[in-house]
Design a protein around this motif. Structure first.
Motif, PDB file in Angstrom:
ATOM      1  N   VAL A   1      19.709  13.388  61.920  1.00 24.50           N
ATOM      2  CA  VAL A   1      18.242  13.572  62.410  1.00 24.50           C
ATOM      3  C   VAL A   1      17.379  12.259  61.979  1.00 24.50           C
ATOM      4  CG1 VAL A   1      18.236  15.922  61.965  1.00 24.50           C
ATOM      5  CG2 VAL A   1      17.388  14.514  60.052  1.00 24.50           C
ATOM      6  N   TYR A   2      16.167  12.062  62.740  1.00 25.06           N
ATOM      7  CA  TYR A   2      15.122  11.017  62.696  1.00 25.06           C
ATOM      8  C   TYR A   2      15.137  10.698  61.136  1.00 25.06           C
ATOM      9  CZ  TYR A   2      10.800   8.453  62.642  1.00 25.06           C
ATOM     10  OH  TYR A   2       9.930   7.400  62.703  1.00 25.06           O
ATOM     11  N   GLY A   3      15.225   9.380  60.790  1.00 26.62           N
ATOM     12  CA  GLY A   3      14.991   8.866  59.482  1.00 26.62           C
ATOM     13  C   GLY A   3      16.005   9.215  58.554  1.00 26.62           C
TER      14      GLY A   3
ATOM     15  N   GLU B   1      13.769   2.698  66.766  1.00 29.48           N
ATOM     16  CA  GLU B   1      12.306   2.852  67.306  1.00 29.48           C
ATOM     17  C   GLU B   1      12.330   1.988  68.634  1.00 29.48           C
ATOM     18  OE1 GLU B   1      10.250   4.761  65.975  1.00 29.48           O
ATOM     19  OE2 GLU B   1      10.441   4.975  63.809  1.00 29.48           O
ATOM     20  N   ASP B   2      11.561   2.815  69.522  1.00 31.10           N
ATOM     21  CA  ASP B   2      11.320   1.881  70.766  1.00 31.10           C
ATOM     22  C   ASP B   2      10.396   0.514  70.532  1.00 31.10           C
ATOM     23  OD1 ASP B   2       9.474   1.808  73.443  1.00 31.10           O
ATOM     24  OD2 ASP B   2      11.159   3.042  73.730  1.00 31.10           O
ATOM     25  N   ALA B   3      11.018  -0.222  71.747  1.00 30.38           N
ATOM     26  CA  ALA B   3      10.362  -1.607  71.375  1.00 30.38           C
ATOM     27  C   ALA B   3       9.016  -1.777  71.870  1.00 30.38           C
ATOM     28  CB  ALA B   3      11.305  -2.380  72.611  1.00 30.38           C
ATOM     29  N   THR B   4       8.563  -0.794  72.390  1.00 21.29           N
ATOM     30  CA  THR B   4       7.249  -0.836  72.758  1.00 21.29           C
ATOM     31  C   THR B   4       6.172  -0.686  71.415  1.00 21.29           C
ATOM     32  OG1 THR B   4       7.128   1.337  73.339  1.00 21.29           O
ATOM     33  CG2 THR B   4       7.387  -0.232  75.209  1.00 21.29           C
ATOM     34  N   ARG B   5       6.918  -0.096  70.222  1.00 15.65           N
ATOM     35  CA  ARG B   5       6.434   0.269  69.186  1.00 15.65           C
ATOM     36  C   ARG B   5       6.881  -0.824  68.143  1.00 15.65           C
ATOM     37  NH1 ARG B   5       5.142   5.180  67.623  1.00 15.65           N
ATOM     38  NH2 ARG B   5       6.915   5.644  65.968  1.00 15.65           N
ATOM     39  N   GLY B   6       7.132  -1.770  68.428  1.00 13.87           N
ATOM     40  CA  GLY B   6       7.856  -2.737  67.586  1.00 13.87           C
ATOM     41  C   GLY B   6       9.312  -2.539  67.001  1.00 13.87           C
ATOM     42  N   GLY B   7      10.041  -1.541  67.507  1.00 14.42           N
ATOM     43  CA  GLY B   7      11.455  -1.669  67.344  1.00 14.42           C
ATOM     44  C   GLY B   7      12.223  -2.717  68.090  1.00 14.42           C
ATOM     45  N   ASP B   8      13.243  -2.864  67.738  1.00 13.93           N
ATOM     46  CA  ASP B   8      14.168  -3.787  68.613  1.00 13.93           C
ATOM     47  C   ASP B   8      15.782  -3.128  68.584  1.00 13.93           C
ATOM     48  OD1 ASP B   8      15.974  -5.914  69.461  1.00 13.93           O
ATOM     49  OD2 ASP B   8      15.085  -7.200  68.116  1.00 13.93           O
ATOM     50  N   PRO B   9      15.922  -2.723  69.798  1.00 14.57           N
ATOM     51  CA  PRO B   9      17.689  -1.954  69.909  1.00 14.57           C
ATOM     52  C   PRO B   9      18.824  -3.148  69.546  1.00 14.57           C
ATOM     53  CG  PRO B   9      16.511  -2.403  72.221  1.00 14.57           C
ATOM     54  CD  PRO B   9      15.398  -2.892  71.151  1.00 14.57           C
ATOM     55  N   PHE B  10      18.222  -4.232  69.422  1.00  7.79           N
ATOM     56  CA  PHE B  10      19.525  -5.541  69.353  1.00  7.79           C
ATOM     57  C   PHE B  10      19.215  -6.087  67.841  1.00  7.79           C
ATOM     58  CE2 PHE B  10      18.145  -5.253  73.726  1.00  7.79           C
ATOM     59  CZ  PHE B  10      19.271  -4.908  74.361  1.00  7.79           C
ATOM     60  N   TRP B  11      18.441  -5.547  67.142  1.00  8.66           N
ATOM     61  CA  TRP B  11      18.045  -6.072  65.862  1.00  8.66           C
ATOM     62  C   TRP B  11      19.386  -6.308  64.935  1.00  8.66           C
ATOM     63  CZ3 TRP B  11      17.729  -5.294  60.451  1.00  8.66           C
ATOM     64  CH2 TRP B  11      17.143  -6.254  59.889  1.00  8.66           C
ATOM     65  N   ALA B  12      19.471  -7.432  64.186  1.00 10.99           N
ATOM     66  CA  ALA B  12      20.554  -7.545  63.137  1.00 10.99           C
ATOM     67  C   ALA B  12      20.210  -8.234  62.093  1.00 10.99           C
ATOM     68  CB  ALA B  12      22.084  -8.389  63.930  1.00 10.99           C
ATOM     69  N   PRO B  13      20.476  -7.486  60.750  1.00  7.28           N
ATOM     70  CA  PRO B  13      19.883  -8.424  59.425  1.00  7.28           C
ATOM     71  C   PRO B  13      20.859  -9.403  59.080  1.00  7.28           C
ATOM     72  CG  PRO B  13      21.456  -6.381  59.151  1.00  7.28           C
ATOM     73  CD  PRO B  13      21.489  -6.358  60.684  1.00  7.28           C
ATOM     74  N   LEU B  14      20.393 -10.116  58.339  1.00  2.00           N
ATOM     75  CA  LEU B  14      21.148 -11.271  57.837  1.00  2.00           C
ATOM     76  C   LEU B  14      22.347 -10.581  57.025  1.00  2.00           C
ATOM     77  CD1 LEU B  14      21.580 -14.371  57.014  1.00  2.00           C
ATOM     78  CD2 LEU B  14      20.138 -14.038  55.009  1.00  2.00           C
ATOM     79  N   GLY B  15      22.277  -9.671  56.282  1.00  2.00           N
ATOM     80  CA  GLY B  15      23.042  -8.925  55.797  1.00  2.00           C
ATOM     81  C   GLY B  15      23.523  -9.399  54.398  1.00  2.00           C
ATOM     82  N   ALA B  16      24.235  -8.429  53.614  1.00  2.00           N
ATOM     83  CA  ALA B  16      24.743  -8.564  52.258  1.00  2.00           C
ATOM     84  C   ALA B  16      25.769  -9.994  52.479  1.00  2.00           C
ATOM     85  CB  ALA B  16      25.461  -7.533  51.832  1.00  2.00           C
ATOM     86  N   PRO B  17      25.450 -10.855  51.604  1.00  3.29           N
ATOM     87  CA  PRO B  17      26.365 -12.099  51.489  1.00  3.29           C
ATOM     88  C   PRO B  17      27.824 -11.730  51.579  1.00  3.29           C
ATOM     89  CG  PRO B  17      24.492 -12.226  50.134  1.00  3.29           C
ATOM     90  CD  PRO B  17      24.591 -10.730  50.279  1.00  3.29           C
TER      91      PRO B  17
END
Length: 465
Positions: A145-147, A295-311
């Motif tokens: 579910v959400y979250g 989260e929707d891109a119109t609300r600041g989300g990013d469907p393509f976002w990737a973290p730097l990630g754990a080393p």
């Protein structure tokens, strides 16, 4: 060398090997099992010193009211007694390294060594039914579910680590230390909470794979505190023991004080693992890699976002991985705060415990240096030997800290710059809020200190080296 520090070094090497291909590893997988193993070894050393010095009331076994048949020690050098306690527990925790452990033992007095083994076995028996003998992993929810925490999209099929670890018997008090919900908890829209929104925007902009707003220094902070089960490095409890060694080695602590200090800080971290994982699965919050993409891109989300990630240290492959357990609270922040609180209280480097305000003041440059807490440390992540996945060798970085509070703050926010945690997973934005791993770990550190420091304790006991 102080025998406590010697056997701590053997323990840290066993842990390093446990996360290194080429050895028969994964005996104590993850930070939670590792923290438990380290606590057991150092409790055995602590109680071996307590019983052999005629101070059985100081023993963890005695303070916990655990029946045992340990009598008076054989006298003479305590080093051989410590060796017996360390060896029997190390072999129980890391049985595949028996040869290395035996090679590290050297010549010992048989009677004193056997007494130490008796104490170590009593510790093992006391923890045999503590709830840790469970499967560490479980499947993700089939219809989240959400979250709710779920698999990292860059690691399809990722499992869940430690969903029932919060049920393991704590080493000090019976009850988990309390922790308030994260900002936005219970709302249908987390972004309607201004603190969640601020932390959402921050990790999006500072924790992405492309550097974006993240400075080189912030990226250094993220990698420096990594130890995310990395090849040749291991997990956070090993890192924090390395830091503790760096702090205490110049102090030439007596054997009893060293035994109590390393038992206290490792018990604090073992309880930190239990409490953090209890709350992780109570709140079950998604990681930024999921929350930002959902989260929707119109609300600041990013469907393509990737973290730097754990080393992904010393390992070729993807660099966007996030840990396989819920975000809130941060294990790093909880372990680290417990460690540095333990160091301050045990070493009496300041007149009072570290507070949340002390840590928050670091970011606003309102944190005065504390001479007794100044130390420098070279992380194995940035030691001039470890390598990035692209095959390059990382530059050696010597980092100096002016206080333990500074280290608590940097350790906590490091996870933002990797993109694997929200800020509130580690620390709130305001004093007085019991949110995140920092206030949780600080409370656990105090609890562990109070347990060991209650008379009788090992402080001030004089024994034969």
């Amino acid at each position: 060398m102080n025998p406590v520090l010697y056997w701590n070094a053997i323990l840290l090497e066993c842990s390093r090997r446990d996360f290194t291909r080429g050895f028969n590893n994964a005996q104590q997988p993850g930070p939670i099992r590792t923290s438990r193993a380290m606590a057991i070894v150092h409790l055995a050393i602590h109680d071996a010193v307590a019983f052999s010095s005629g101070n059985p009331g100081a023993a963890w076994l005695t303070k916990k009211g655990i029946p045992n048949t340990i009598g008076a020690g054989p006298g003479g050098s305590v080093a051989d007694i410590i060796a017996g306690a360390a060896v029997v527990t190390l072999k129980a925790m890391y049985p595949r390294y028996r040869g290395y452990i035996d090679d590290s033992t050297g010549a010992v007095n048989a009677a004193r060594f056997a007494f130490g083994e008796q104490v170590g076995q009593a510790i093992l028996d006391a923890r045999a039914g503590d709830g840790s003998d469970v499967s560490l992993v479980a499947n993700q929810p089939s219809d989240p579910v959400y979250g709710q925490h779920r698999a990292d999209p860059y690691q399809p099929g990722q499992n869940r680590l430690g969903p029932v670890w919060g049920n393991v018997t704590r080493f000090t008090g019976a009850a988990n230390q309390p922790l308030d919900p994260f900002p936005g908890h219970g709302l249908a829209d987390y972004l309607s909470n201004p603190d969640y929104r601020d932390d959402f925007d921050e990790v999006r902009d500072y924790g992405a794979r492309q550097r974006g707003k993240r400075s080189a220094e912030q990226e250094r902070i993220g990698v420096y505190w990594g130890y995310d089960g990395a090849m040749n490095l291991g997990v956070p409890p090993r890192l924090y023991n390395q830091v503790a060694r760096k702090v205490v080695e110049p102090l030439a602590l007596s054997i009893p004080r060293a035994a109590e200090l390393f038992a206290q800080l490792n018990v604090a971290m073992a309880d930190a693992g239990i409490d953090a994982w209890h709350w992780k699965y109570a709140y079950d919050l998604w990681r930024p890699v999921v929350g930002l993409r959902e989260e929707d891109a119109t609300r600041g989300g990013d469907p393509f976002w990737a973290p730097l990630g754990a080393p992904q240290t010393n390992t070729a492959g993807p660099t966007t991985r996030t840990p396989n357990f819920p975000a809130y609270p941060s294990g790093h922040a909880t372990f680290g705060a417990a460690l540095f609180q333990s160091l301050r209280l045990a070493l009496k480097t300041a007149s009072r415990p570290i507070t949340l305000k002390d840590v928050l003041d670091v970011e606003t440059h309102n944190s005065p240096p504390i001479a007794n807490e100044a130390f420098s440390f070279v992380s194995d992540e940035l030691d001039g030997i470890s390598g990035d996945p692209d095959g390059s060798t990382r530059t050696r970085v010597v980092k100096a800290f002016d206080s333990f509070a500074e280290a608590v703050w940097e350790n906590s926010v490091s996870r933002i710059y990797l993109g694997v945690h929200w800020r509130f997973d580690g620390i709130p934005r305001r004093d007085g809020e019991n949110i995140g791993g920092v206030p949780l770990g600080l409370a656990i550190g105090e609890e562990a200190h109070d347990f060991f420091n209650t008379a009788p304790s090992l402080g001030g006991v004089v024994i034969t080296p």
